[in-house]
Scaffold this active site. Sequence first.
Site, PDB file in Angstrom:
ATOM      1  N   GLU A 103       2.056 -43.297  21.073  1.00 26.15           N
ATOM      2  CA  GLU A 103       1.927 -42.500  19.848  1.00 26.15           C
ATOM      3  C   GLU A 103       1.207 -41.195  20.152  1.00 26.15           C
ATOM      4  O   GLU A 103       0.253 -41.176  20.930  1.00 26.15           O
ATOM      5  CB  GLU A 103       1.149 -43.302  18.798  1.00 26.15           C
ATOM      6  CG  GLU A 103       1.112 -42.637  17.433  1.00 26.15           C
ATOM      7  CD  GLU A 103       0.428 -43.509  16.370  1.00 26.15           C
ATOM      8  OE1 GLU A 103       0.890 -44.633  16.124  1.00 26.15           O
ATOM      9  OE2 GLU A 103      -0.565 -43.046  15.801  1.00 26.15           O
ATOM     10  N   ASP A 105      -0.517 -38.129  17.971  1.00 24.63           N
ATOM     11  CA  ASP A 105      -0.927 -37.864  16.583  1.00 24.63           C
ATOM     12  C   ASP A 105      -1.544 -36.511  16.343  1.00 24.63           C
ATOM     13  O   ASP A 105      -2.432 -36.102  17.085  1.00 24.63           O
ATOM     14  CB  ASP A 105      -2.087 -38.798  16.184  1.00 24.63           C
ATOM     15  CG  ASP A 105      -1.700 -40.233  16.086  1.00 24.63           C
ATOM     16  OD1 ASP A 105      -0.660 -40.516  15.529  1.00 24.63           O
ATOM     17  OD2 ASP A 105      -2.476 -41.073  16.595  1.00 24.63           O
ATOM     18  N   GLU A 107      -3.619 -35.353  12.988  1.00 22.48           N
ATOM     19  CA  GLU A 107      -4.102 -35.763  11.671  1.00 22.48           C
ATOM     20  C   GLU A 107      -4.964 -34.645  11.113  1.00 22.48           C
ATOM     21  O   GLU A 107      -5.880 -34.170  11.790  1.00 22.48           O
ATOM     22  CB  GLU A 107      -4.923 -37.055  11.765  1.00 22.48           C
ATOM     23  CG  GLU A 107      -4.052 -38.253  12.090  1.00 22.48           C
ATOM     24  CD  GLU A 107      -4.830 -39.552  12.180  1.00 22.48           C
ATOM     25  OE1 GLU A 107      -4.394 -40.540  11.586  1.00 22.48           O
ATOM     26  OE2 GLU A 107      -5.877 -39.565  12.851  1.00 22.48           O
TER      27      GLU A 107
END
Length: 287
Positions: A103, A105, A107
């Site tokens: 993953e 990311d 954010e």
Amino acid sequence: MASSSSLLFASLCIHTCFLLAWSRPATFLQDFRITWADTHIKQIQGGTAIQLILDQSSGCGFASKSQYLFGKVSMKIKLIPGDSAGTVTAFYMNSDTDTVRDELDFEFLGNRSGQPYTVQTNVYAHGKGDREQRVNLWFDPAADFHTYSILWNHYHVVFSVDEVPIRVYKNNEARGLPYPKFQPMGIYSTLWEADDWATRGGLEKIDWSKAPFYAYYKDFDIEGCPVPGPAGCPSSSANWWEKPAYQALDADQARRYRWVRLNHLIYDYCTDRSRYPVPPPECSEGI
Ligand SMILES: *[C@@H]1O[C@H](CO)[C@@H](O)[C@H](O)[C@H]1NC(C)=O
């Protein structure tokens, strides 16, 4: 000796494989589907942009229809203005494979009015994450659209904001370190409430009197190899994102990356001695 039909095939492939590996969809629904609360995602501008809504009843999310193995994904995002404390807008790639998850990311952690938005990045490789870094942005990301991208090839993962690299995770497989390389990933986005941790470690709670909260996305740009992919796509050096220019930062990118690290980095798991008395191996000097 090449027959004329295989030459014809090769030239067709150069053309169509390029088209298949490159897509800037005219509309959101061409490449994406809603995964959470279709009442809270509105298509606007003829479906070329979307509005994400967060209120007390729900957040929302969407995902790409395809998975990709390497490439570059960019989104133009305009974040929630004003008091966005406790909200999290995320844009990420995920292999959706639970215990061996890969993953990447982005954010965006909201804040009280006038306080800086924080961008947190994380990298999961072969099921292990806990590699958070945070930077404060050098502009107000709610005032206008800015481009957030993830370049992912055999050499490194580069997170960029308006083409300024803010994080690089290198492929150090040669030193036995995990690198996301074996699984295709889909592209995801969500807007939700996370006031138990997002803003000042959970001290700042979401102010529902300011709801609904809106974030906007447009210019969804996926340049990657969809999996299962067309012939000509797999890992070949024919893909632009594998070419030497994309195997390391150039001098200008490296300079801007240093500027971000010096002036805007506010948290790095690599230097968090309370979490990691011994820094993780990928944090070593020269890696
Ligand atoms: C919010 O603002 C405070 C005060 O400037 C800052 O310490 C913090 O890093 C900001 N971001 C988050 C996500 O808490």
